[in-house]
Motif scaffolding. Structure first.
Motif, PDB file in Angstrom:
ATOM      1  N   GLY A   8      51.699  63.546  38.992  1.00  0.00           N
ATOM      2  CA  GLY A   8      50.253  63.152  40.076  1.00  0.00           C
ATOM      3  C   GLY A   8      49.165  63.271  38.463  1.00  0.00           C
ATOM      4  O   GLY A   8      49.515  63.372  36.938  1.00  0.00           O
ATOM      5  N   SER A  16      38.150  65.750  45.112  1.00  0.00           N
ATOM      6  CA  SER A  16      39.128  64.905  45.681  1.00  0.00           C
ATOM      7  C   SER A  16      40.133  66.141  45.854  1.00  0.00           C
ATOM      8  O   SER A  16      41.211  65.873  46.651  1.00  0.00           O
ATOM      9  N   VAL A  20      43.100  66.642  47.966  1.00  0.00           N
ATOM     10  CA  VAL A  20      44.641  66.590  47.451  1.00  0.00           C
ATOM     11  C   VAL A  20      45.584  67.848  47.936  1.00  0.00           C
ATOM     12  O   VAL A  20      46.760  67.693  47.920  1.00  0.00           O
ATOM     13  N   VAL A 123      51.284  62.996  42.928  1.00  0.00           N
ATOM     14  CA  VAL A 123      49.963  62.282  43.720  1.00  0.00           C
ATOM     15  C   VAL A 123      49.410  61.423  43.134  1.00  0.00           C
ATOM     16  O   VAL A 123      49.304  61.248  41.988  1.00  0.00           O
ATOM     17  N   TRP A 124      49.041  60.109  43.841  1.00  0.00           N
ATOM     18  CA  TRP A 124      49.461  58.712  42.782  1.00  0.00           C
ATOM     19  C   TRP A 124      48.725  57.976  43.676  1.00  0.00           C
ATOM     20  O   TRP A 124      48.938  57.877  45.283  1.00  0.00           O
ATOM     21  N   ASP A 125      47.571  57.188  43.044  1.00  0.00           N
ATOM     22  CA  ASP A 125      46.632  55.785  43.531  1.00  0.00           C
ATOM     23  C   ASP A 125      47.693  54.562  43.857  1.00  0.00           C
ATOM     24  O   ASP A 125      47.201  54.060  43.861  1.00  0.00           O
ATOM     25  N   TRP A 153      48.095  60.621  48.897  1.00  0.00           N
ATOM     26  CA  TRP A 153      46.545  60.216  48.219  1.00  0.00           C
ATOM     27  C   TRP A 153      45.718  59.832  48.933  1.00  0.00           C
ATOM     28  O   TRP A 153      46.012  58.868  50.103  1.00  0.00           O
TER      29      TRP A 153
END
Length: 160
Positions: A8, A16, A20, A123-125, A153
């Protein structure tokens, strides 16, 4: 025992982090907490949030450090106390055979992590990696191996 890895973004905004962490808790909800093992490279951001959640849930943390100089070279002073605290709570620490922390060492550490887990939380956009060994590269490598990947996300999550 479920072995869950994390990849991530390291540059999550402070605002955030609670969302998260809640997303990671939700992703871990189906796992037996007494046998939960979280595997992390313990980088700032997503990795440390994951480690903290795993420990809060009663699981164990295993750490894979990219290189022998990682603590001195890459951990910033404002993150050193948290890094040291989490590292001190690790069940095991494996340091990759690199002297210098660089993109090659990061990807090797992630590959080692992928070799030792059953599933991955990302944990990735959804964006591309900012360089070799970034989150998107690790997600691609996990999927290439057939590992299940759960993307976290949450609404409102941002990167600095």
């Amino acid at each position: 025992m479920p072995r869950i890895g994390i990849t991530g973004h390291s540059n999550l905004t402070a605002e955030s982090v609670p969302a998260v962490a809640e997303g990671i808790r939700a992703a871990l909800a189906g796992h037996d907490r007494d046998e939960l093992i979280g595997v992390t490279c313990l980088g700032r951001g997503a990795d440390q949030v994951f480690a903290r959640v795993v420990l809060e849930l009663g699981g164990a943390v295993e750490v894979v450090l990219p290189a022998s100089d990682y603590r001195e070279r890459k951990v910033k002073p404002d993150n050193a106390a948290e890094f040291d605290e989490l590292l001190g709570q690790a069940k095991t620490v494996h340091t990759m055979p690199f002297d210098t922390s660089n993109r090659e060492a990061y990807m090797a550490a992630s590959e080692h992590l992928l070799d030792n887990v059953d599933t991955v939380i990302a944990v990735w956009d959804g964006g591309p990696s900012g360089g070799h060994g970034g989150t998107a590269d690790v997600v691609d490598a996990a999927r290439d191996r057939g590992l299940p990947v759960t993307v976290v996300w949450p609404a409102g999550a941002r990167r600095e």
